[in-house]
Write a protein that holds these residues in place. Sequence first.
Motif, mmCIF file in Angstrom:
data_model
loop_
_atom_site.group_PDB
_atom_site.id
_atom_site.type_symbol
_atom_site.label_atom_id
_atom_site.label_comp_id
_atom_site.label_asym_id
_atom_site.label_seq_id
_atom_site.Cartn_x
_atom_site.Cartn_y
_atom_site.Cartn_z
ATOM 1 N N ALA A 127 40.611 36.520 28.052
ATOM 2 C CA ALA A 127 41.919 35.877 28.188
ATOM 3 C C ALA A 127 42.840 36.688 29.094
ATOM 4 O O ALA A 127 43.626 36.120 29.862
ATOM 5 C CB ALA A 127 42.551 35.693 26.807
ATOM 6 N N LEU A 128 42.755 38.016 28.995
ATOM 7 C CA LEU A 128 43.615 38.866 29.825
ATOM 8 C C LEU A 128 43.340 38.659 31.309
ATOM 9 O O LEU A 128 44.269 38.541 32.120
ATOM 10 C CB LEU A 128 43.399 40.333 29.451
ATOM 11 C CG LEU A 128 44.206 41.360 30.251
ATOM 12 C CD1 LEU A 128 45.698 41.118 30.070
ATOM 13 C CD2 LEU A 128 43.845 42.783 29.829
ATOM 14 N N LEU A 130 42.058 36.004 32.733
ATOM 15 C CA LEU A 130 42.490 34.670 33.127
ATOM 16 C C LEU A 130 44.008 34.607 33.290
ATOM 17 O O LEU A 130 44.514 34.029 34.255
ATOM 18 C CB LEU A 130 42.029 33.643 32.089
ATOM 19 C CG LEU A 130 40.526 33.402 32.016
ATOM 20 C CD1 LEU A 130 40.205 32.398 30.918
ATOM 21 C CD2 LEU A 130 39.979 32.913 33.348
ATOM 22 N N GLU A 131 44.737 35.211 32.359
ATOM 23 C CA GLU A 131 46.192 35.199 32.462
ATOM 24 C C GLU A 131 46.656 35.964 33.698
ATOM 25 O O GLU A 131 47.620 35.563 34.364
ATOM 26 C CB GLU A 131 46.809 35.777 31.194
ATOM 27 C CG GLU A 131 46.652 34.865 29.987
ATOM 28 C CD GLU A 131 47.273 35.446 28.722
ATOM 29 O OE1 GLU A 131 48.056 36.411 28.842
ATOM 30 O OE2 GLU A 131 46.986 34.937 27.623
ATOM 31 N N HIS A 183 42.893 25.869 35.343
ATOM 32 C CA HIS A 183 42.582 26.291 33.978
ATOM 33 C C HIS A 183 41.634 25.296 33.303
ATOM 34 O O HIS A 183 40.714 25.697 32.590
ATOM 35 C CB HIS A 183 43.873 26.415 33.166
ATOM 36 C CG HIS A 183 43.649 26.635 31.701
ATOM 37 N ND1 HIS A 183 43.385 27.868 31.162
ATOM 38 C CD2 HIS A 183 43.630 25.762 30.657
ATOM 39 C CE1 HIS A 183 43.212 27.752 29.856
ATOM 40 N NE2 HIS A 183 43.360 26.484 29.523
ATOM 41 N N SER A 187 38.173 26.280 31.705
ATOM 42 C CA SER A 187 37.997 26.025 30.282
ATOM 43 C C SER A 187 36.797 25.118 30.031
ATOM 44 O O SER A 187 36.004 25.354 29.104
ATOM 45 C CB SER A 187 39.266 25.391 29.703
ATOM 46 O OG SER A 187 39.139 25.180 28.313
ATOM 47 N N ALA A 204 39.148 30.914 27.473
ATOM 48 C CA ALA A 204 40.196 30.064 28.043
ATOM 49 C C ALA A 204 41.034 29.409 26.954
ATOM 50 O O ALA A 204 42.184 29.028 27.199
ATOM 51 C CB ALA A 204 39.575 29.001 28.946
ATOM 52 N N ALA A 207 43.739 31.991 26.362
ATOM 53 C CA ALA A 207 44.594 32.343 27.496
ATOM 54 C C ALA A 207 45.781 31.388 27.593
ATOM 55 O O ALA A 207 45.655 30.185 27.389
ATOM 56 C CB ALA A 207 43.797 32.304 28.794
ATOM 57 N N ARG A 208 46.917 31.939 27.912
ATOM 58 C CA ARG A 208 48.118 31.129 28.107
ATOM 59 C C ARG A 208 48.145 30.601 29.534
ATOM 60 O O ARG A 208 47.986 31.342 30.478
ATOM 61 C CB ARG A 208 49.377 31.963 27.845
ATOM 62 C CG ARG A 208 49.608 32.304 26.395
ATOM 63 C CD ARG A 208 50.929 32.995 26.199
ATOM 64 N NE ARG A 208 50.965 34.284 26.915
ATOM 65 C CZ ARG A 208 52.009 35.091 26.909
ATOM 66 N NH1 ARG A 208 53.102 34.772 26.243
ATOM 67 N NH2 ARG A 208 51.965 36.237 27.570
ATOM 68 N N ARG A 209 48.344 29.319 29.659
ATOM 69 C CA ARG A 209 48.446 28.692 30.968
ATOM 70 C C ARG A 209 49.908 28.355 31.237
ATOM 71 O O ARG A 209 50.723 28.323 30.304
ATOM 72 C CB ARG A 209 47.601 27.429 31.015
ATOM 73 C CG ARG A 209 47.921 26.455 29.894
ATOM 74 C CD ARG A 209 47.007 25.257 29.930
ATOM 75 N NE ARG A 209 47.260 24.378 28.801
ATOM 76 C CZ ARG A 209 46.719 23.181 28.651
ATOM 77 N NH1 ARG A 209 45.886 22.741 29.579
ATOM 78 N NH2 ARG A 209 46.983 22.438 27.606
#
Length: 425
Positions: A127-128, A130-131, A183, A187, A204, A207-209
Motif C-alpha cells: 500500500a505504501l 502505491l500511495e 488504481h 486493484s 490496493a 491503499a488510499r486513492r
Amino acid sequence: MRVTRGYECCTRSGGSPARGDRAAGGPLQVKVYAGLDPVTGKRVYLRETIQGTSKAAWKRAEKKRNELVVQVDKLRSTPSAVRLDHAIDRWLATNELEDSTRKTYVGYIERTIKPALGAIAVNKLGALELESFYTELRRCRVRCDRKPFIEKHNAEGDHDCLAEKCKPHVCKGMAASTVRQIHSIISGTMNAAARWDWITLNPAKLARRPKQKPPEPDPPTSAEAARLVEEAFRMDDDWGTLVWLVMTTGMRRGELCGLRFNRVDLDAEVIDLRRNWVGGKEKDTKTHQNRRIALGSETVALLREHRERVAERVRSVGGEFTEDLFVFSGTRTLDHKEPYSPNAVTQRYKDMATRLKIDTHLHALRHYSATELLTAGVDLRTVAGRLGHGGGGATTLRVYAAWVAASDRKAAEILGSRMPKRARA
C-alpha cells in the motif's frame, strides 16, 4: 537499544539508543527497515511509538519491534516472484472489457504503470508503494525528478524540429479521476493475483486513492437552451430534431446515435432504448438495462415530420425505407444505414454553442433535462428512470443533490399552501 538483525532499531525519541539510559525523556521509537521505495528510491521504515519509560514500556517496544519484523519478513518471503507487468498482461487477457475501455486501460498501462511499477514483483508491492506512486502522479504525470529538462517530442532525442516543439518541462499533475482509473487497473490485477495464489492479500484494497471530485453538473439556462434549439433548427431540421430530442429525453450520446426507427413507437409515444453506439459498434446500453422513455406531444410531432423526411431522402437515392434504419445519420449518409458519428455530433454541437458564445457541451443537455424535471417537482425515481441511472435513484441524488433540495423546498411550499389557515393574534 540496537538489535543484531541489522535492519531495525528501538530508541528513545531525541535520546540515546542505550537501553539503560532511564534519564532520557520522551517515548520509545520502534523503527524497522522495510526496503527501498520503488517510486522515490528512498529507504522505507515501519515506525511505531511506545509511550512510557518503564521496563514494561521497553517490553512493549520489543514486542512491537518483533511484530514489525515478522510483517517485513512475511512480505519478503511470499513465494511468488511474478512481476506486475506480467500480472497485468494476464489480467488483460482474461478480463472481459469493452473495446473502448480496453484501449483506454492499455494507454494507462503502457505510458504510466509499467514504466514505474512493471518490474516489481507483485509480492513486493504494498500500500505504501502505491500511495507514493499516486502522490507522484498527482504532482507530475511524468514523475520527473524535480530538475529542469527539455521535453522532446521525439523520444530518441536525435531529430531536427521547430524549437517550439521542444520546451522546458513544466510539471502537470494527473487529474484525480485519472489516478483513480489507474488504481482500478492495479486493484483489478492484484485481485486476480490473489485469486491465482500469487499473493495472499491485495494491497490496493488498503491503499488510499485520490478522493472522487463531487459531480458539478452545469446545464444551460432556460434562455440558453432556447437559443441553442432555435439555432439548431435554423441550421437544418434534422439537427434541430436531434438537439430537441436530447433536451427532452436526456438520452446519452451513444444511445441517440444508435437509435433506430423500430425503437420509436410514435403511436404509443415512447422510445424503447436497448442499444448504444460506441467505438463504431452497436452494444448494450451503458448500464446494460433496457428502458422506455415517454415522449411529449410536441416531440412526437417533430419525430413524425423527421420520419417522413428520412423516408423521402432514402427513396431519393434509390433506397427503401425500413424500420431498421437509423433515426439520425450524417449529412453524407443519405440512406441512413450508418448512424451519426458520436464524435461528429459532439463537435457540431460544440461549434454551434461557440458560435452563440455559450459555454456548454452536448452532455450538459442531459443535465438540463434532469434539472428541469426536478425543478418542476417530478419525483426522483421517475427522473432516474428516464436517465437510465441505476441504484433506485442514488446516482441521480448524488449528481443532482442541489436540484433535489430545491424541489423539496417547492414541495414544502405547496404543502404549506394547502394546509388550513390559522387565525393569528
